[in-house]
Write a protein that holds these residues in place. Structure first.
Motif: not given
Length: 497
Positions: A46, A48, A50, A68, A70, A72, A92
């Protein structure tokens, strides 16, 4: 570049950014350890990224096991550089500046995709996302309600968000979407009621019925093509592909322009009536023979590998027994240095004997494999099978073609002689009459046509032999691999000694 960038410093994903992101998402108790010793990006599932002012996606190829991601709340303008993330399930990309859906072809495991709040004007380029279950594309620039029909291909889609798009102002918006996507459970964060579904179906049944019919036809065509491909692979395994039916015969005439002209000559039509059936009959006999021999060969291969598995299993069991005996003899721990010193020579001798015993087993399994390969009937059998097909295909098809060529040549010379004497009753096309200019021209045309067809027969023979050699090479590699696996497995038992 947008005016937005006047106040924001755009970033591109680099090593420093991803390293920092990975460290930040680690639990506090191991964050220091990660900073000190680093982390293998292949182990990250995962990520992230963002709120990092990312303008361009890049440098994510190292995260090959990511599920996963992200991205965004950035300023991304293009979906790109995601092709290596083949295990991605959740993506995302909401709150960005994306205008076109693209770059998702390899993400075949994707189940949840968010493109909310971007600048997209068309739903497209998502054909490979067969596992898609949740899709959010609200607050974009979608104006054509019919674009929603594209989403019918996603049979697992249950949750959809389209809210905030211009076409949502259409008073028929909800009924249209529900009617054309009958398996939806949630639309725009609301449960689709049974009442809404019933009204939608009745309202748009004249639109959806033709769609269902077209989709059923497309599915049937797809299944037919898949069945044909599966059948072709089976025929290839038997080395008889394109020998059934008129495939070979049709290919012989497919690019033969001279044959098309010669077919206009009087008498050639009758000649062509019988030739195809004879030729196809020979090919069918070879095809059926090859399939029967393939079944025999597969049974022999299966027996060989079953025997091989038994030998490997027995060998490994014997190896484990030897190792277990060694461990049982040396279970006692020598606390006294003097005792341990006195036992060193004995232990060295035991270890040497263990090594020799395991080496003997490895040589034994190698000998057993060699004996089995030498005595298995598979290799001579396959050579005999292909040899028969080759020998039959070579003279049988060639004899038919040569016979046809002789007859065609006779007809051509006879027609030429009639043409010279002005005894031709038939009205022939101009390009055919040009062939009848002199004997050299007509003979060259007949010979060129004959040579073209012989080349097609030669190619079919060559393909059969090439497939045979590839099969034999692959089988030999598998046999050697099994031998190595057996040896590695056996020696692996000594890893803890």
């Amino acid at each position: 570049m947008s005016q937005l960038y006047n106040s924001i410093e755009p970033n591109i994903i680099d090593d420093e950014m991803v390293q920092k992101a990975v460290e930040e998402q680690c639990p506090e108790d191991i964050e220091k350890l990660v900073k000190r010793e680093g982390i293998n990006f292949k182990d990250v599932t995962e990520l992230q990224l963002s709120f990092r002012n990312i303008l361009q996606i890049d440098n994510l190829w190292q995260f090959e096991n990511l599920t996963k991601l992200q991205l965004d709340n950035n300023i991304i303008e293009k979906i790109e550089a995601l092709e290596s993330l083949v295990h991605l399930v959740w993506l995302d990309l909401s709150f960005n500046n994306i205008e076109v859906i693209e770059g998702l072809d390899t993400l075949v495991k994707l189940q949840d995709l968010s493109l909310y709040n971007n600048r997209i004007s068309k739903i497209e380029h998502m054909d490979t996302l067969h596992e898609l279950q949740i899709f959010s594309i609200g607050k974009n620039n979608l104006t054509t309600l019919e674009d929603v029909i594209y989403l019918r291909r996603f049979k697992n889609l249950r949750t959809l968000n389209l809210s905030g798009n211009p076409f949502c102002d259409n008073e028929q918006y909800m009924l249209f979407v529900v009617a054309h996507l009958p398996d939806l459970v949630y639309l725009d964060f609301k449960l689709v009621s049974d009442t809404t579904r019933e009204v939608a179906v009745l309202t748009y049944q004249d639109h959806t019925k033709p769609l269902e019919h077209e989709e059923a036809q497309a599915l049937a065509q797809l299944e037919e093509n898949q069945a044909k491909q599966k059948e072709l692979e089976y025929h290839k395994a038997a080395f008889v592909e394109y020998l059934n039916g008129s495939f070979l015969f049709d290919s012989m005439y497919a690019d033969d322009t001279e044959a098309a002209k010669l077919a206009h000559l009087p008498g050639v039509g009758d000649l062509l009536q019988a030739y195809p059936s004879w030729f196809v009959s020979v090919c069918e006999n070879l095809f059926n023979y090859g399939l029967k021999e393939y079944e025999k060969r597969e049974a022999e291969v299966s027996d060989f590998y079953e025997s091989l598995h038994e030998a490997l299993t027995a060998n490994q069991q014997e190896g484990r027994k030897i190792i277990l005996d060694f461990e049982n003899r040396n279970k006692r721990v020598m606390f006294s240095y003097d005792i341990a010193e006195s036992k060193q020579a004995e232990y060295k001798e035991d270890i040497l004997q263990l090594s020799e015993a395991l080496m003997t087993l490895e040589m034994l399994i190698s000998d057993q494999l060699e004996v089995r390969v030498k005595h298995t009937p598979v290799r001579p059998h396959i050579q005999n099978t292909v040899g028969v097909i080759f020998l039959l295909l070579h003279p049988s098809c060639r004899d038919l073609e040569n016979h046809h060529h002789e007859k065609l040549l006779e007809i051509s010379i006879t027609t030429l002689e009639k043409s010279v004497k002005n005894e031709l009753d038939e009205d022939l096309p101009d390009d055919v009459r040009m062939l009848l200019g002199d004997k050299t021209t007509i003979v060259n045309a007949v010979n060129a046509s004959h040579g073209s067809r012989l080349l097609k027969i030669d190619k079919r023979e060559s393909d059969i032999l090439s497939n045979t050699y590839r099969w034999q090479t692959a089988r030999r590699k598998v046999g050697r691999l099994n031998e190595r696996v057996a040896a590695y497995t056996l020696w692996g038992e000594t890893g803890s000694l």
